[in-house]
Write a protein that holds these residues in place. Structure first.
Motif, mmCIF file in Angstrom:
data_model
loop_
_atom_site.group_PDB
_atom_site.id
_atom_site.type_symbol
_atom_site.label_atom_id
_atom_site.label_comp_id
_atom_site.label_asym_id
_atom_site.label_seq_id
_atom_site.Cartn_x
_atom_site.Cartn_y
_atom_site.Cartn_z
ATOM 1 N N ALA A 42 43.046 22.065 33.777
ATOM 2 C CA ALA A 42 43.045 22.645 34.944
ATOM 3 C C ALA A 42 42.990 24.166 34.794
ATOM 4 N N ILE A 43 42.084 24.982 35.791
ATOM 5 C CA ILE A 43 42.237 26.303 36.064
ATOM 6 C C ILE A 43 42.817 26.356 37.446
ATOM 7 N N VAL A 44 43.839 27.054 37.440
ATOM 8 C CA VAL A 44 44.402 27.337 38.627
ATOM 9 C C VAL A 44 44.078 28.967 38.993
ATOM 10 N N GLN A 45 43.244 29.329 40.030
ATOM 11 C CA GLN A 45 42.970 30.830 40.108
ATOM 12 C C GLN A 45 43.724 31.263 41.621
ATOM 13 N N ASP A 46 44.335 32.419 41.508
ATOM 14 C CA ASP A 46 44.867 33.160 42.787
ATOM 15 C C ASP A 46 44.783 34.729 42.487
ATOM 16 N N VAL A 47 43.618 34.983 42.278
ATOM 17 C CA VAL A 47 43.359 36.357 42.024
ATOM 18 C C VAL A 47 42.872 37.342 43.205
ATOM 19 N N ALA A 48 43.358 38.214 43.519
ATOM 20 C CA ALA A 48 43.135 38.769 44.909
ATOM 21 C C ALA A 48 42.233 40.129 44.562
ATOM 22 N N THR A 49 40.902 39.762 44.503
ATOM 23 C CA THR A 49 39.789 40.664 43.978
ATOM 24 C C THR A 49 38.544 40.334 44.506
ATOM 25 N N ARG A 50 37.663 41.238 44.717
ATOM 26 C CA ARG A 50 36.321 41.025 44.953
ATOM 27 C C ARG A 50 35.855 40.022 43.858
ATOM 28 N N GLY A 51 34.769 39.341 44.167
ATOM 29 C CA GLY A 51 34.124 38.423 42.961
ATOM 30 C C GLY A 51 34.968 37.361 42.608
ATOM 31 N N GLN A 52 35.860 36.930 43.577
ATOM 32 C CA GLN A 52 36.498 35.598 43.248
ATOM 33 C C GLN A 52 35.814 34.409 42.520
ATOM 34 N N LYS A 61 40.937 34.294 48.766
ATOM 35 C CA LYS A 61 41.621 35.129 49.813
ATOM 36 C C LYS A 61 40.364 36.225 50.273
ATOM 37 N N ALA A 62 40.066 35.917 51.671
ATOM 38 C CA ALA A 62 38.852 36.352 52.367
ATOM 39 C C ALA A 62 39.043 37.865 52.528
ATOM 40 N N ARG A 63 40.237 38.324 52.675
ATOM 41 C CA ARG A 63 40.428 39.897 52.959
ATOM 42 C C ARG A 63 40.262 40.716 51.513
ATOM 43 N N SER A 64 40.461 40.111 50.455
ATOM 44 C CA SER A 64 40.103 40.613 49.213
ATOM 45 C C SER A 64 38.513 40.777 48.916
ATOM 46 N N GLU A 65 37.843 39.867 49.603
ATOM 47 C CA GLU A 65 36.333 40.248 49.469
ATOM 48 C C GLU A 65 35.705 41.042 50.267
#
Length: 212
Positions: A132-142, A164-168
């Protein structure tokens, strides 16, 4: 809410009269404890919210996990309580220090000070074919981060992504952002389930996907 399928090592237990998710392990972020069990707060954990909302993550316990965006260890410490080898990637030095503290009592948790956008920098450490890959990265280009790290995922593995929409783009409607992210993910993943994470996390979308 539907009842989620929980991995072995994750249970619902009572803390202060409230039924909550819990794992066995040393407390990390001031969460309530009951003996060796500690409560898992979905308001501070996207994966915890996915379980609370009844999403089918595919996790059963003992998986090998690559966690992208581990921060100070709030969620990844719970993952390491029930999973197998858990590689925790965090780029910022300050939360990484807290992550090291969380890992001290968890021999299966391996903190990596690295940038999830550059998987080549930790490819020599992370074993191939993680479950599994669990991803929670608050950055553009998720979506791109998820695609770049797909190299580590087993053929039957799962991507558990919190977008996270606001990070995009803070100016756009979140659903439009989510649509764009899902379209880009289609380059390498088949989406099995999607769900907004309200009421636990505003303007977040959880995605369960598998590699194409």
């Amino acid at each position: 809410m539907s009842e989620p399928t929980l991995p072995e090592g994750v249970e619902r237990r009572t803390f202060d009269g409230s039924d909550r998710l819990a794992t066995r392990g040393e407390a990390v972020y001031g969460e309530p404890t009951d003996g060796e069990w500690r409560a898992w707060n979905p308001d501070r954990s996207k994966l915890g919210a996915m379980f609370e909302l009844g999403m089918e993550t595919g996790l059963r316990g003992d998986e090998t996990v690559l966690y992208l965006g581990a921060a100070s260890g709030t969620t990844v410490s719970h993952v390491a309580d029930f999973a197998g080898p858990t590689y925790a990637v965090e780029f910022a030095a300050r939360p990484a220090r807290d992550l090291l503290d969380a890992a001290a009592s968890r021999p299966r948790l391996f903190p990596l000070l690295a940038d999830a956008r550059k998987p080549a920098t930790y490819a020599h450490v992370v074993e191939a074919d993680v479950d599994a890959i669990v991803q929670d990265v608050a950055t553009r280009g998720q979506a791109r981060v998820a695609l770049e790290n797909r190299r580590f995922l087993a053929d039957d593995g799962r991507l558990l992504l919190a977008v996270k929409a606001r990070s995009e783009d803070v100016t756009r409607d979140p659903e439009d952002v989510f649509t764009d992210v899902e379209t880009e993910l289609d380059e390498g993943y088949e989406i099995l389930e999607r769900r907004r994470l309200e009421p636990y996390h505003a303007d977040h979308l959880a995605v369960v996907a598998r590699s194409r």
